[in-house]
Design a protein around this motif. Structure first.
Motif, short mmCIF file in Angstrom:
data_model
loop_
_atom_site.label_atom_id
_atom_site.label_comp_id
_atom_site.label_asym_id
_atom_site.label_seq_id
_atom_site.Cartn_x
_atom_site.Cartn_y
_atom_site.Cartn_z
N VAL A 170 33.87 38.66 53.85
CA VAL A 170 34.12 38.43 52.42
C VAL A 170 34.08 36.93 52.10
N TYR A 211 40.97 34.79 55.70
CA TYR A 211 40.20 35.97 55.30
C TYR A 211 39.08 36.21 56.32
N PHE A 244 40.12 42.68 48.21
CA PHE A 244 39.63 41.87 49.33
C PHE A 244 40.82 41.45 50.20
#
Length: 361
Positions: free
Chosen positions: A327, A323, A307
């Motif tokens: 995700v 991020y 990820f």
């Protein structure tokens, strides 16, 4: 491109009283501003670029009333509705610094009421959002006195004024991603004010920033002292060159959507900022043991899951976990399961990329 001289107004209309309110967000630098030029006020020694946040913001209202005597600045300062005398010297200094560009301010008494959407003791720097919100209110007053000024001028001068209160505040005015400091890779970049980054790739839209509150105490090193330590620093010049190179590379990455390359530069920049503090004289370690534990956990999680999650740091112990939105659910579960235990009182703040200041009144 506006110059400093462009921001000096001389012809103003008159008003008796009015009121404004703005919110302005904090921001998190991706390429770090660390060090000021010695021959100017709040001029960066290297360019920087930041994500504008959405939820961590300051809300400031200003009531304006014309007064008879105009020899000095006159203002009341409230924080969350209560007088806050210890904040007044900083505002006084700010008003003195911008007097040449906003001479009309001495004609009015101001009642400034401000509050943050994040806890005051959270360890999140509020100077950027606070000075940006105040600058927006001042420019609303200027717009009332000089209705002909353009929107481009309004936002550029607001960023210019905010910079004179807190350097990074100039990146909290307008734009999802904002650059500050002259760099050949950024069109119309300026040392005087922040410039919104154009052509942001979809990969970075709705980008998330979860702020892990490792240490909510006062800064060990003030920003002013930290910047001053770059004067005569043995690695300063190479660092400034590196920032230029990283900003040029990151500007391409943000346009093309290369998240893996984004991670490398952002994490390197965070560690470089702290390396500069560890190698200054006097020297400081701004991380805490839990900061390093979190970084190690993020690296392990990224390696195991693939990820695209990474970290950045300000000049302190707290960790910003960055991020993409796709995700979010899995990363937040990882944060709850693995990282919250390293936060002071288990506290963290969920934020995301925003667009800048908002007029409320």
């Amino acid at each position: 491109m506006f110059t400093e001289q462009d921001f000096i107004q001389t012809n103003f209309s008159t008003i008796d009283k009015t009121a404004f309110a703005w919110s302005a967000p904090s921001n998190i630098a991706l390429v770090k501003y660390w060090g000021k030029k010695e021959n100017g006020e709040q001029i960066p020694a290297n360019p920087s670029i930041s994500f504008t946040l959405k939820h961590c913001k300051t809300i400031t209202s200003v009531e304006v009333k014309r007064k008879e005597m105009n020899e000095s600045f006159s203002f009341d300062l409230l924080f969350e509705g209560q007088p806050k005398e210890e904040f007044k010297p900083k505002i006084q200094k700010f008003l003195e610094r911008i007097e040449r560009f906003c001479p009309y301010l001495k004609n009015f008494h101001l009642v400034i009421d401000t509050k943050n959407t994040f806890p005051h003791s959270s360890g999140i720097a509020s100077s950027a959002s606070g000075m940006a919100a105040l600058a927006m209110n001042i420019m609303s007053l200027e717009k009332a006195l000089v209705p002909a000024i353009s929107d481009d001028y309004f936002y550029a001068k607001a960023s210019f004024l905010a910079r004179l209160g807190s350097g990074s505040a100039c990146r909290s005015i307008k734009g999802e991603v904002v650059t500050w400091g002259e760099n050949q890779s950024i069109k119309a970049s300026s040392d005087l004010f922040g410039v919104a980054f154009e052509s942001l790739h979809e990969n970075f839209k709705q980008y998330q920033d979860t702020i892990l509150l490792v240490d909510k105490g006062e800064k060990v090193v003030s920003s002013t002292l930290g910047h001053d330590l770059m004067h005569g620093h043995p690695y300063a010049e190479r660092r400034f060159e590196q920032a230029h190179d990283n900003l040029a590379a990151l500007s391409t990455i943000l346009k093309e959507g290369a998240i893996e390359d984004f991670i490398k530069i952002v994490e390197s920049e965070a560690l470089t900022l702290h390396a500069m503090m560890m190698t200054s004289m006097p020297y400081f370690i701004l991380m805490k043991p839990n900061t390093l534990e979190i970084i190690t956990k993020i690296w392990q999680f990224r390696n195991d899951t693939k990820f695209p999650v990474c970290f950045t740091l300000d000049a302190g112990a707290n960790v910003h976990v960055l991020y993409p939105n796709n995700v979010k659910e899995k990363v937040l579960q990882f944060i709850k399961d693995e990282l919250v235990g390293y936060c002071e009182n288990g506290q963290y703040i969920c934020d995301e990329i925003g667009k800048g200041a908002t007029c409320l009144k």
